[in-house]
Design an enzyme around this catalytic site. Structure first.
Site, PDB file in Angstrom:
ATOM      1  N   SER A 124      27.600  27.253  14.439  1.00  0.00           N
ATOM      2  CA  SER A 124      27.050  28.560  14.772  1.00  0.00           C
ATOM      3  C   SER A 124      26.753  29.336  13.498  1.00  0.00           C
ATOM      4  O   SER A 124      27.454  29.185  12.481  1.00  0.00           O
ATOM      5  CB  SER A 124      28.102  29.310  15.591  1.00  0.00           C
ATOM      6  OG  SER A 124      27.770  30.670  15.710  1.00  0.00           O
ATOM      7  N   TYR A 148      37.085  32.273  17.509  1.00  0.00           N
ATOM      8  CA  TYR A 148      35.975  31.385  17.894  1.00  0.00           C
ATOM      9  C   TYR A 148      35.205  30.927  16.648  1.00  0.00           C
ATOM     10  O   TYR A 148      34.989  29.735  16.427  1.00  0.00           O
ATOM     11  CB  TYR A 148      35.023  32.086  18.870  1.00  0.00           C
ATOM     12  CG  TYR A 148      33.718  31.333  18.995  1.00  0.00           C
ATOM     13  CD1 TYR A 148      33.659  30.149  19.720  1.00  0.00           C
ATOM     14  CD2 TYR A 148      32.562  31.760  18.331  1.00  0.00           C
ATOM     15  CE1 TYR A 148      32.482  29.416  19.792  1.00  0.00           C
ATOM     16  CE2 TYR A 148      31.384  31.033  18.399  1.00  0.00           C
ATOM     17  CZ  TYR A 148      31.348  29.865  19.137  1.00  0.00           C
ATOM     18  OH  TYR A 148      30.186  29.134  19.186  1.00  0.00           O
ATOM     19  N   LYS A 152      34.717  27.057  14.536  1.00  0.00           N
ATOM     20  CA  LYS A 152      33.481  26.395  14.085  1.00  0.00           C
ATOM     21  C   LYS A 152      33.555  26.095  12.586  1.00  0.00           C
ATOM     22  O   LYS A 152      33.174  25.020  12.133  1.00  0.00           O
ATOM     23  CB  LYS A 152      32.266  27.275  14.391  1.00  0.00           C
ATOM     24  CG  LYS A 152      31.995  27.450  15.876  1.00  0.00           C
ATOM     25  CD  LYS A 152      31.631  26.135  16.538  1.00  0.00           C
ATOM     26  CE  LYS A 152      31.499  26.253  18.033  1.00  0.00           C
ATOM     27  NZ  LYS A 152      31.344  24.973  18.719  1.00  0.00           N
TER      28      LYS A 152
HETATM   29  P1  NAD Z   1      28.700  26.377  27.609  1.00  0.00           P
HETATM   30  O1  NAD Z   1      30.021  26.988  27.850  1.00  0.00           O
HETATM   31  O2  NAD Z   1      27.593  26.678  28.574  1.00  0.00           O
HETATM   32  O3  NAD Z   1      28.849  24.789  27.525  1.00  0.00           O
HETATM   33  C1  NAD Z   1      29.985  24.163  26.998  1.00  0.00           C
HETATM   34  C2  NAD Z   1      30.417  23.084  27.971  1.00  0.00           C
HETATM   35  O4  NAD Z   1      31.558  22.422  27.420  1.00  0.00           O
HETATM   36  C3  NAD Z   1      30.828  23.639  29.321  1.00  0.00           C
HETATM   37  O5  NAD Z   1      30.154  22.919  30.352  1.00  0.00           O
HETATM   38  C4  NAD Z   1      32.329  23.406  29.389  1.00  0.00           C
HETATM   39  O6  NAD Z   1      32.776  23.138  30.704  1.00  0.00           O
HETATM   40  C5  NAD Z   1      32.505  22.234  28.447  1.00  0.00           C
HETATM   41  N1  NAD Z   1      33.814  22.129  27.769  1.00  0.00           N
HETATM   42  C6  NAD Z   1      34.492  23.083  27.084  1.00  0.00           C
HETATM   43  N2  NAD Z   1      35.623  22.576  26.590  1.00  0.00           N
HETATM   44  C7  NAD Z   1      35.674  21.271  26.950  1.00  0.00           C
HETATM   45  C8  NAD Z   1      36.590  20.214  26.729  1.00  0.00           C
HETATM   46  N3  NAD Z   1      37.724  20.382  26.045  1.00  0.00           N
HETATM   47  N4  NAD Z   1      36.297  18.985  27.241  1.00  0.00           N
HETATM   48  C9  NAD Z   1      35.157  18.782  27.947  1.00  0.00           C
HETATM   49  N5  NAD Z   1      34.270  19.745  28.201  1.00  0.00           N
HETATM   50  C10 NAD Z   1      34.521  20.977  27.697  1.00  0.00           C
HETATM   51  O7  NAD Z   1      28.254  26.752  26.129  1.00  0.00           O
HETATM   52  P2  NAD Z   1      26.855  26.559  25.398  1.00  0.00           P
HETATM   53  O8  NAD Z   1      26.256  27.902  25.227  1.00  0.00           O
HETATM   54  O9  NAD Z   1      26.082  25.482  26.036  1.00  0.00           O
HETATM   55  O10 NAD Z   1      27.365  26.105  23.977  1.00  0.00           O
HETATM   56  C11 NAD Z   1      27.461  24.735  23.625  1.00  0.00           C
HETATM   57  C12 NAD Z   1      28.081  24.637  22.256  1.00  0.00           C
HETATM   58  O11 NAD Z   1      27.283  25.349  21.322  1.00  0.00           O
HETATM   59  C13 NAD Z   1      29.479  25.241  22.151  1.00  0.00           C
HETATM   60  O12 NAD Z   1      30.251  24.440  21.287  1.00  0.00           O
HETATM   61  C14 NAD Z   1      29.233  26.596  21.550  1.00  0.00           C
HETATM   62  O13 NAD Z   1      30.344  27.058  20.851  1.00  0.00           O
HETATM   63  C15 NAD Z   1      28.080  26.291  20.611  1.00  0.00           C
HETATM   64  N6  NAD Z   1      27.265  27.468  20.312  1.00  0.00           N
HETATM   65  C16 NAD Z   1      26.763  28.227  21.333  1.00  0.00           C
HETATM   66  C17 NAD Z   1      26.003  29.349  21.044  1.00  0.00           C
HETATM   67  C18 NAD Z   1      25.479  30.216  22.143  1.00  0.00           C
HETATM   68  O14 NAD Z   1      25.115  31.366  21.859  1.00  0.00           O
HETATM   69  N7  NAD Z   1      25.400  29.768  23.377  1.00  0.00           N
HETATM   70  C19 NAD Z   1      25.740  29.683  19.707  1.00  0.00           C
HETATM   71  C20 NAD Z   1      26.266  28.888  18.690  1.00  0.00           C
HETATM   72  C21 NAD Z   1      27.026  27.768  19.009  1.00  0.00           C
HETATM   73  C1  WQD Z   2      23.156  40.205  20.235  1.00  0.00           C
HETATM   74  C2  WQD Z   2      22.876  41.661  19.876  1.00  0.00           C
HETATM   75  C3  WQD Z   2      24.821  43.074  19.989  1.00  0.00           C
HETATM   76  C4  WQD Z   2      25.371  42.610  24.330  1.00  0.00           C
HETATM   77  C5  WQD Z   2      27.250  35.805  19.681  1.00  0.00           C
HETATM   78  C6  WQD Z   2      28.355  35.105  18.929  1.00  0.00           C
HETATM   79  C7  WQD Z   2      27.792  33.945  18.165  1.00  0.00           C
HETATM   80  C8  WQD Z   2      27.010  33.026  19.097  1.00  0.00           C
HETATM   81  C9  WQD Z   2      25.949  33.781  19.825  1.00  0.00           C
HETATM   82  C10 WQD Z   2      28.329  31.413  20.237  1.00  0.00           C
HETATM   83  C11 WQD Z   2      23.957  42.294  18.992  1.00  0.00           C
HETATM   84  C12 WQD Z   2      23.808  43.481  21.043  1.00  0.00           C
HETATM   85  C13 WQD Z   2      24.913  42.528  23.032  1.00  0.00           C
HETATM   86  C14 WQD Z   2      25.266  43.851  25.018  1.00  0.00           C
HETATM   87  C15 WQD Z   2      24.223  44.807  23.068  1.00  0.00           C
HETATM   88  N1  WQD Z   2      27.815  32.517  20.150  1.00  0.00           N
HETATM   89  N2  WQD Z   2      24.343  43.600  22.414  1.00  0.00           N
HETATM   90  N3  WQD Z   2      24.693  44.915  24.357  1.00  0.00           N
HETATM   91  O1  WQD Z   2      26.865  38.762  18.865  1.00  0.00           O
HETATM   92  O2  WQD Z   2      24.749  37.904  17.792  1.00  0.00           O
HETATM   93  O3  WQD Z   2      26.321  36.323  18.748  1.00  0.00           O
HETATM   94  O4  WQD Z   2      26.553  34.873  20.525  1.00  0.00           O
HETATM   95  O5  WQD Z   2      28.399  30.609  19.374  1.00  0.00           O
HETATM   96  O6  WQD Z   2      28.839  33.276  17.580  1.00  0.00           O
HETATM   97  O7  WQD Z   2      28.967  36.015  18.049  1.00  0.00           O
HETATM   98  O8  WQD Z   2      25.028  37.714  20.273  1.00  0.00           O
HETATM   99  O9  WQD Z   2      23.986  38.272  22.428  1.00  0.00           O
HETATM  100  O10 WQD Z   2      26.350  39.034  21.982  1.00  0.00           O
HETATM  101  O11 WQD Z   2      24.471  40.114  20.761  1.00  0.00           O
HETATM  102  O12 WQD Z   2      23.711  45.788  22.535  1.00  0.00           O
HETATM  103  O13 WQD Z   2      25.690  43.992  26.168  1.00  0.00           O
HETATM  104  O14 WQD Z   2      22.863  42.425  21.085  1.00  0.00           O
HETATM  105  O15 WQD Z   2      25.449  44.192  19.438  1.00  0.00           O
HETATM  106  O16 WQD Z   2      23.301  43.183  18.126  1.00  0.00           O
HETATM  107  P1  WQD Z   2      25.781  37.796  18.828  1.00  0.00           P
HETATM  108  P2  WQD Z   2      24.994  38.753  21.457  1.00  0.00           P
END
Ligand code: NAD
Ligand code: WQD
Length: 330
Positions: A124, A148, A152
């Site tokens: 991330s 979190y 990562k």
């Molecule tokens: P998500 O929660 O929709 O998907 C993650 C999946 O992993 C879920 O289906 C959950 O049931 C499964 N899971 C969690 N722990 C598990 C375990 N121990 N064993 C087996 N399955 C497990 O999340 P996402 O948004 O699809 O994110 C996918 C990956 O990308 C995550 O690692 C997340 O941290 C990373 N990521 C997401 C974002 C974002 O904004 N969505 C941003 C950066 C990184």
């Molecule tokens: C985006 C912008 C908020 C919600 C997070 C995690 C990051 C990654 C992605 C998993 C910011 C603003 C948000 C709301 C708002 N996740 N906001 N009202 O914080 O950039 O990233 O999700 O890996 O690790 O930190 O994403 O969508 O929460 O926020 O004003 O109800 O929207 O302040 O500026 P963020 P976000």
């Protein structure tokens, strides 16, 4: 080529499975359903027009996970499985460290044992901490503000150290910026449980009337309009980035930003959503959210050059597709 996709029933995993199958890969999904539902499998299979082997297994459970490796010979692993709610990670740090770090170690051990040469990890942009954008892969990891983000950062270091001692173990550390949007079909998308933490699902739920209004977390940042700026990337572009990483000849552990390179503010997202979907989003400006930074966007040059990948979809596509998915939900 058979690919193990952990967390394949989740938001990004499900979209990636579709792209992998479109590109001719065979896929096996592992998910423990902690943040997804089994119904997602049928939806993915419908879009992929084929059955997909699925195992309900926890990636921290080495014995059960090994069964999957005994059943299939993989040429790569894409490891999405993880817990991802920033706020929850502050209240449940042990769960987050255990789940996210243990699953990464367990999978890497099995990758060593079964000689799987490609490991693609969901990292991330949060690992950059509060450094000045554009964020580039040559910057050091920054100070993360929550458990979190720390899981990562630690997982990246673990996988990098593992790649140093095993020349057959190659890792792509993909640093995602802010994935939003949904598949064009409207069948799969982001399904947050409870009150959404992230901006786009909060907006779509407000548009649908599930939430009364959006809370904009601060309009006094040093940005164009005072609201936070992020690099939003369409989840389908992000999914394609994983296929590009699989095709690339990885050597050791390599970091790639997956972003568009363009920053968009909260107000700009609201305006785009309203214009494209012709729906008003009621909002109020509140306090800044703890841990938020003002600006985060990628320098995506490395992925563009080396992976021959580039995000193509626009903010208008993202808000349109996110709304189509939300509208279709019962
Ligand atoms: P998500 O929660 O929709 O998907 C993650 C999946 O992993 C879920 O289906 C959950 O049931 C499964 N899971 C969690 N722990 C598990 C375990 N121990 N064993 C087996 N399955 C497990 O999340 P996402 O948004 O699809 O994110 C996918 C990956 O990308 C995550 O690692 C997340 O941290 C990373 N990521 C997401 C974002 C974002 O904004 N969505 C941003 C950066 C990184
Ligand atoms: C985006 C912008 C908020 C919600 C997070 C995690 C990051 C990654 C992605 C998993 C910011 C603003 C948000 C709301 C708002 N996740 N906001 N009202 O914080 O950039 O990233 O999700 O890996 O690790 O930190 O994403 O969508 O929460 O926020 O004003 O109800 O929207 O302040 O500026 P963020 P976000």
């Amino acid at each position: 080529m058979k690919i193990l996709v952990t967390g394949g029933l989740g938001y990004i995993g499900s979209h990636t499975v579709i792209e992998l199958i479109t590109e001719g890969y065979q896929v096996v999904i592992v998910d423990n359903l902690v943040n997804s539902q089994i119904e997602m499998l049928a939806k993915i299979e419908k879009l992929a027009k084929q059955k997909i082997p699925f195992y309900q297994v926890d990636c921290t459970d080495e014995n059960n996970l090994e069964e999957v490796f005994l059943d299939h010979q993989f040429s790569g692993i894409i490891h999405f499985a993880g817990l991802k709610a920033v706020g929850e990670s502050v209240s449940l740090p042990l769960n987050y460290y255990y789940n996210n770090v243990t699953s990464t170690i367990t999978l890497a051990k099995l990758a060593f044992k079964y000689r799987i040469e490609k490991f693609i990890f969901s990292s991330s942009a949060t690992v950059y901490g509060d450094q000045k954008s554009p964020l580039i892969e040559t910057m050091p990891q920054g100070v993360t503000t929550n458990p979190y983000g720390e899981t990562k950062a630690i997982s990246e270091r673990i996988l990098s150290d593992a790649a140093k001692i095993n020349e057959n173990f190659n890792v792509a550390l993909l640093r995602y910026f802010n994935p939003i949007g949904a598949h064009k079909s409207g069948l799969i998308g982001e399904l947050p449980t409870g009150i959404p933490n992230n901006l786009m699902p909060y907006i779509t739920q407000t548009a649908k009337g599930i939430r009364k209004q959006l809370y904009v977390f601060g309009d006094d940042y040093d940005t164009l309009d005072g609201t936070g700026v992020r690099d939003y990337i369409h989840v389908v572009d992000l999914a394609k980035g994983h296929v590009a990483a699989l095709k690339y000849n990885l050597s050791g552990a390599e970091i790639f930003n997956l972003g568009t390179g363009k920053g968009t503010s909260v107000f700009e997202i609201i305006t785009a959503f309203e214009r494209v979907n012709k729906i008003k989003i009621p909002y109020v400006v509140t306090e800044r959210r703890a841990g938020d930074i003002a600006i985060s966007y990628a320098d995506p040059t490395k992925a563009q050059k080396n992976l021959n990948w580039r995000a193509e979809l626009t903010i208008d596509d993202m808000v349109k597709d996110a709304w189509r998915f939300e509208k279709n939900l019962k």
